[in-house]
Design a protein around this motif. Structure first.
Motif, mmCIF file in Angstrom:
data_model
loop_
_atom_site.group_PDB
_atom_site.id
_atom_site.type_symbol
_atom_site.label_atom_id
_atom_site.label_comp_id
_atom_site.label_asym_id
_atom_site.label_seq_id
_atom_site.Cartn_x
_atom_site.Cartn_y
_atom_site.Cartn_z
ATOM 1 N N LYS A 119 0.844 -1.187 0.000
ATOM 2 C CA LYS A 119 0.000 0.000 0.000
ATOM 3 C C LYS A 119 0.888 1.248 0.000
ATOM 4 C CE LYS A 119 -3.667 -2.358 2.530
ATOM 5 N NZ LYS A 119 -4.582 -2.416 1.386
ATOM 6 N N LYS A 120 0.349 2.352 -0.379
ATOM 7 C CA LYS A 120 1.112 3.598 -0.445
ATOM 8 C C LYS A 120 1.189 4.233 0.943
ATOM 9 C CE LYS A 120 -0.022 4.522 -5.285
ATOM 10 N NZ LYS A 120 -0.620 5.471 -6.263
ATOM 11 N N ILE A 121 2.139 3.721 1.744
ATOM 12 C CA ILE A 121 2.321 4.244 3.088
ATOM 13 C C ILE A 121 3.470 5.248 3.081
ATOM 14 C CG2 ILE A 121 1.454 2.147 4.161
ATOM 15 C CD1 ILE A 121 4.329 1.323 4.678
ATOM 16 N N LYS A 122 3.535 6.032 4.117
ATOM 17 C CA LYS A 122 4.573 7.045 4.214
ATOM 18 C C LYS A 122 5.938 6.395 4.429
ATOM 19 C CE LYS A 122 1.526 10.660 6.067
ATOM 20 N NZ LYS A 122 1.297 11.605 7.197
ATOM 21 N N VAL A 123 6.973 7.024 3.864
ATOM 22 C CA VAL A 123 8.376 6.572 3.960
ATOM 23 C C VAL A 123 8.484 5.064 3.760
ATOM 24 C CG1 VAL A 123 9.158 8.515 5.346
ATOM 25 C CG2 VAL A 123 8.217 6.512 6.499
ATOM 26 N N ARG A 124 7.823 4.563 2.714
ATOM 27 C CA ARG A 124 7.870 3.126 2.442
ATOM 28 C C ARG A 124 9.291 2.665 2.158
ATOM 29 N NH1 ARG A 124 4.167 0.596 -2.254
ATOM 30 N NH2 ARG A 124 5.609 1.769 -3.577
ATOM 31 N N TRP A 127 11.109 2.004 5.435
ATOM 32 C CA TRP A 127 10.681 0.757 6.071
ATOM 33 C C TRP A 127 11.261 -0.459 5.343
ATOM 34 C CZ3 TRP A 127 9.122 0.676 10.755
ATOM 35 C CH2 TRP A 127 8.368 1.735 11.296
#
Length: 314
Positions: A119-124, A127
């Motif tokens: 999914k388009k999560i922040k700072v992927r 992570w």
């Protein structure tokens, strides 16, 4: 004026030149036709010297009995003795527990993390980098790090203090939990591998197929089961085979953390082979264990492929 002798000499030289040229052309054509095999020959030789030759030697050793006075051929006696060897049977049970729990948790946890990262999560990107750190460390370094964490009054005892009243848990000294402590270390190291492969597989699922399914009214569960899973089927089988094979031969972490103890609670097959060979100098029985483990791995790997009904490289 040219004589008959000169003409004959010239004709001979021309014929010889034509023959040499033809031989060179034939040689170049042969090299061109077999170039792909010639290019792979060094890799094949290295593979043979590092894999097949040791395997053949292990097969030879497994038919010998090592005595103080020398070796003695015993045929399949070493394999027969394994059937009544309590230590070996216990190591099979311990290894089965280790493989079942470790690989199962790694797959489920890794799949869940891959779905989150997809999914388009922040700072992927951050992570992804952090998750891969455990995988790039050597098993020896990981074993030393976790041995310090499992030590009495170590980090894990400090974290568990509110639940234990400040008492030491004995992560690798208590028979009931030592194996699960080793499993936790393996999960920490190899879950990133599952995440990496499955995340790459999820990224390869065509968006237009999912969008078409959404237009047709397919639910999220239906899209996952009928679109995502078929694309990941081969990858899942590949992951399970790789992790299964690697977990069956785990050694470094067990050796550093517990040496197979306490009371053989973490005595996996590779640890039992080490003890048999280098503590008791019974290289014949240890080789029989190694060959038996290889056969077991091949059977399990082929079973996975057959049950899942997948073909690699098709």
């Amino acid at each position: 004026m040219a004589t008959d002798t000169d003409s004959a000499t010239t004709s001979t030289e021309v014929a010889q030149f034509s023959t040499d040229t033809s031989s060179r052309e034939d040689a170049l054509l042969w090299v061109d036709d077999h170039l792909k095999w010639l290019m792979t020959l060094p890799a094949v030789l290295i593979l043979f010297s590092l894999t097949f030759y040791p395997l053949l030697r292990a097969l030879q050793f497994s038919t010998l009995s090592y005595l103080p006075t020398g070796t003695e051929p015993v045929g399949i006696e070493n394999y027969v003795q394994l059937l009544s060897d309590g230590a070996f049977i216990n190591s099979l049970v311990v290894t089965a527990k280790f493989v079942g729990v470790a690989v199962g948790v790694e797959f489920v946890l890794g799949f869940a993390m891959a779905l989150v990262l997809n999914k388009k999560i922040k700072v992927r990107g951050l992570w992804q980098t952090l998750i891969l750190i455990p995988m790039i460390l050597s098993p020896t370094v990981i074993g030393l790090i976790w041995r310090l964490m499992y030590a009495p009054n170590g980090l894990l005892d400090f974290i568990a203090a509110p639940l234990t009243g400040g008492a030491n848990v004995g992560w690798i000294s208590e028979t009931s939990i030592a194996l699960y402590s080793v499993i936790l270390t393996d999960i920490w190291q190899w879950t990133p591998f599952v995440v990496l492969v499955l995340f790459a597989g999820l990224q390869s699922v065509p968006d237009d197929v999912s969008e078409a399914a959404i237009m047709d009214g397919a639910s999220r569960r239906q899209r996952f089961m009928h679109i995502t899973m078929p694309y990941l089927k081969s990858l899942i089988v590949l992951i399970l085979i790789i992790r299964l094979v690697d977990a069956l031969r785990v050694f470094a972490k067990v050796f550093i953390l517990t040496r197979g103890g306490p009371s053989d609670a973490t005595n996996v097959i590779s640890m039992e082979m080490y003890r048999t060979a280098f503590r008791f100098n019974n290289f014949g029985e240890a080789s029989a264990m190694a060959v038996s483990l290889l056969v077991l791995v091949l059977i399990l790997a082929m079973s996975f492929v057959k049950i899942a009904n997948v073909e690699f490289g098709s």
